[in-house]
Scaffold this motif. Structure first.
Motif, mmCIF file in Angstrom:
data_model
loop_
_atom_site.group_PDB
_atom_site.id
_atom_site.type_symbol
_atom_site.label_atom_id
_atom_site.label_comp_id
_atom_site.label_asym_id
_atom_site.label_seq_id
_atom_site.Cartn_x
_atom_site.Cartn_y
_atom_site.Cartn_z
ATOM 1 N N LYS A 103 39.926 32.737 37.057
ATOM 2 C CA LYS A 103 39.857 33.921 36.178
ATOM 3 C C LYS A 103 38.574 33.999 35.362
ATOM 4 O O LYS A 103 37.765 35.047 35.266
ATOM 5 N N ARG B 299 32.706 35.611 44.406
ATOM 6 C CA ARG B 299 33.576 36.331 43.708
ATOM 7 C C ARG B 299 34.814 36.754 44.706
ATOM 8 O O ARG B 299 35.823 36.741 44.460
ATOM 9 N N ASP B 300 34.293 37.334 45.802
ATOM 10 C CA ASP B 300 35.394 37.868 46.875
ATOM 11 C C ASP B 300 36.265 36.796 47.507
ATOM 12 O O ASP B 300 37.174 36.896 47.707
ATOM 13 N N GLU C 35 28.650 37.443 44.584
ATOM 14 C CA GLU C 35 29.319 38.533 45.153
ATOM 15 C C GLU C 35 30.300 37.918 45.796
ATOM 16 O O GLU C 35 31.481 38.314 46.003
ATOM 17 N N ARG D 166 23.692 39.034 40.309
ATOM 18 C CA ARG D 166 24.748 38.529 41.500
ATOM 19 C C ARG D 166 23.863 38.104 42.706
ATOM 20 O O ARG D 166 24.425 37.049 43.529
ATOM 21 N N ASP E 127 35.573 34.571 37.606
ATOM 22 C CA ASP E 127 35.696 36.153 37.815
ATOM 23 C C ASP E 127 34.900 36.869 36.729
ATOM 24 O O ASP E 127 34.112 37.722 37.013
ATOM 25 N N SER E 128 35.610 36.496 35.636
ATOM 26 C CA SER E 128 35.199 37.301 34.371
ATOM 27 C C SER E 128 33.503 37.300 34.167
ATOM 28 O O SER E 128 32.937 37.865 33.930
ATOM 29 N N ILE F 139 31.141 36.296 36.537
ATOM 30 C CA ILE F 139 30.572 37.209 37.652
ATOM 31 C C ILE F 139 30.391 38.705 37.305
ATOM 32 O O ILE F 139 29.313 39.398 37.711
ATOM 33 N N CYS F 140 31.718 39.089 36.675
ATOM 34 C CA CYS F 140 31.576 40.607 36.480
ATOM 35 C C CYS F 140 30.792 41.128 35.237
ATOM 36 O O CYS F 140 30.521 42.307 35.232
ATOM 37 N N SER F 141 30.456 40.210 34.493
ATOM 38 C CA SER F 141 29.592 40.302 33.545
ATOM 39 C C SER F 141 28.092 40.308 33.900
ATOM 40 O O SER F 141 27.096 40.507 33.017
ATOM 41 N N SER G 126 31.390 37.709 28.699
ATOM 42 C CA SER G 126 32.639 37.229 29.514
ATOM 43 C C SER G 126 33.497 36.256 28.379
ATOM 44 O O SER G 126 34.442 35.817 28.736
ATOM 45 N N ARG H 88 38.784 35.718 44.838
ATOM 46 C CA ARG H 88 39.745 37.074 44.426
ATOM 47 C C ARG H 88 40.813 37.037 45.903
ATOM 48 O O ARG H 88 42.025 37.273 45.964
#
Length: 459
Positions: free
Chosen positions: A375, A335-336, A332, A389, A378-379, A381-383, A407, A339
């Protein structure tokens, strides 16, 4: 930005900056290369001549000949003169008047006036805390009025409605009254695109200017038109009392001819440049910083300002405290960091502002590999589930298959991400253990006057 000019000038200056001694002969040879580089970048001939004459005059003088490092002294002269061609410093807008301050936008059709009006409204609202109203007096293109209304909603400014059946002067006068009634600090008047050779249209904007007496009359010009940008700016300047220029599409201009020509040809300052399609992509034009970018010396100040403005300081401080407490760097956090870098324009934009990195920025721009990879990461990690995480080591084969499906990636992409995270985790641990983070924060603080908000990934 200015990629080809940077490459050509870099090649021309490389041979001379390493010289232990400069002579009239090697200065003359270098200046011939510099002249060719500027002409190929579509810089207007009068600007090229004035620039090369000044550099040659100073280079043959005592400040270079008596210098301990003549090559570096020569580079400094080129940097100084590049800056002087574009203006001494950034010249802001003159808004210190009884509200509303009126800004009139003029330019050719297709130069990006309407989008730039919205960018300027957002800039004034967010950075100068101004209450802004926008109005369109473009009665020749019905879509222009609707476009400005849509953009005003996006940037959060007031909008004064108009109609193609009205006269531009009547619209503008009614908008001024509305701006006063609604206590707007600034009124931006977006005009129709026109050609300098169209006498009727030029007459119309002259009458409009006389009727509303704007504090700022800005010429909006496409940077990709090269020295034509300077020529059209001069034609408009002869017809209107311009107060400044905004260069649009500067991010797509690999040559830089417009930036180096406009000030010299018109005598008017470049106040802003558009660096992308988004409404936040408007930067104040700093001649010293642009000169530094052209010579691949970086633009740390703009990078720092971007960081101060766009980075979530609370998140950055929270991560710093977390790492100091030895709690590790999970996915996490990773990912931050990705971003936050993306908020600053992505890796390409950041590389472009670092000294000596324009070549890498250009390579990244051509392949788009870095941005695409960000991108994808990010995808991925979001999955993942929150547990995955926080504890990446628990991600086994079956979990990887599920994450890959979610993802739209391959298992090897998941493995690559986990490996990159592991490397970043090790780096963070070393920095924290050896006090490296504290040293870097102190260095960054010295550069920014605080700097606590820079993300560890950038440090």
């Amino acid at each position: 930005m200015f990629d080809s000019l940077t490459d050509r000038l870099g090649g021309a200056l490389k041979s001379i900056t390493g010289q232990a001694k400069l002579t009239e002969e090697n200065i003359k040879d270098t200046m011939r290369e510099v002249r060719m580089a500027l002409l190929e970048a579509d810089v207007a001939l009068p600007a090229v001549k004035a620039f090369t004459d000044r550099v040659k005059e100073r280079a043959i003088g005592s400040e270079v000949m008596t210098s301990l490092n003549p090559g570096q002294a020569f580079l400094k002269i080129v940097n100084d003169e590049l800056r002087d061609v574009m203006g001494e410093a950034n010249e802001g807008l003159n808004l210190a008047v009884q509200p509303p301050a009126i800004i009139l936008m003029a330019g050719l059709q297709g130069a990006g006036k309407t989008t730039t009006a919205a960018k300027l409204a957002r800039f004034l609202k967010e950075r100068d805390k101004k209450k802004v109203m926008m109005v369109s007096v473009d009665v020749y293109r019905p879509a222009a009025i609707k476009q400005l209304e849509t953009l005003s909603t996006e940037v959060g400014s007031l909008f004064f409605p108009s109609d193609i059946s009205q006269k531009p002067i009547d619209i503008a006068k009614a908008a001024i009254q509305a701006a006063k009634t609604q206590f707007a600090d600034v009124l931006i008047v977006d005009t129709a695109g026109r050609l300098a050779i169209d006498e009727e249209m030029m007459g119309e904007i002259k009458d409009l200017h006389s009727a509303i007496s704007p504090q700022e009359t800005l010429f909006i010009v496409d940077a990709m038109t090269g020295q034509d940008a300077a020529n059209t700016a001069k034609a408009f300047n002869d017809a209107l009392p311009l107060t400044g220029v905004i260069l649009t599409k500067a991010d797509g201009d690999a040559r830089g001819g417009a930036a180096l020509s406009v000030r010299h040809v018109t005598g008017k300052p470049i106040k802003f440049m558009g660096m992308g399609e988004k409404t936040e992509a408007l930067e104040p034009f700093h001649p010293d910083r642009v000169a530094s970018r052209i010579l691949d010396l970086g633009d740390i100040m703009t990078l720092v300002e971007d960081a101060e403005r766009k980075i979530d300081k609370k998140k950055a401080d929270k991560l710093t405290q977390k790492l100091k407490a030895g709690k590790g760097f999970d996915l996490e956090d990773f990912r931050d960091q990705l971003r936050q870098m993306n908020n600053m324009g992505g890796i390409t934009s950041m590389l472009d502002k670092l000294p000596g990195m324009s070549g890498m920025a250009n390579m990244a721009k051509q392949t788009d590999a870095a941005e695409g990879q960000f991108k994808q990461m990010d995808s991925i990690i979001c999955s993942m589930t929150p547990m995955e995480r926080h504890f990446p080591d628990k991600i086994n084969g079956s979990r990887k298959k599920r994450i890959a499906r979610g993802s739209g990636t391959q298992i090897q992409d998941i493995n690559r991400l986990l490996k990159q995270h592991k490397q970043m985790q090790k780096m963070m641990k070393k920095m924290t253990a050896k006090g490296g983070m504290k040293k870097m924060m102190r260095a960054m603080g010295g550069m920014t006057g605080g700097g606590g908000g820079m993300p560890p990934m950038m440090r």
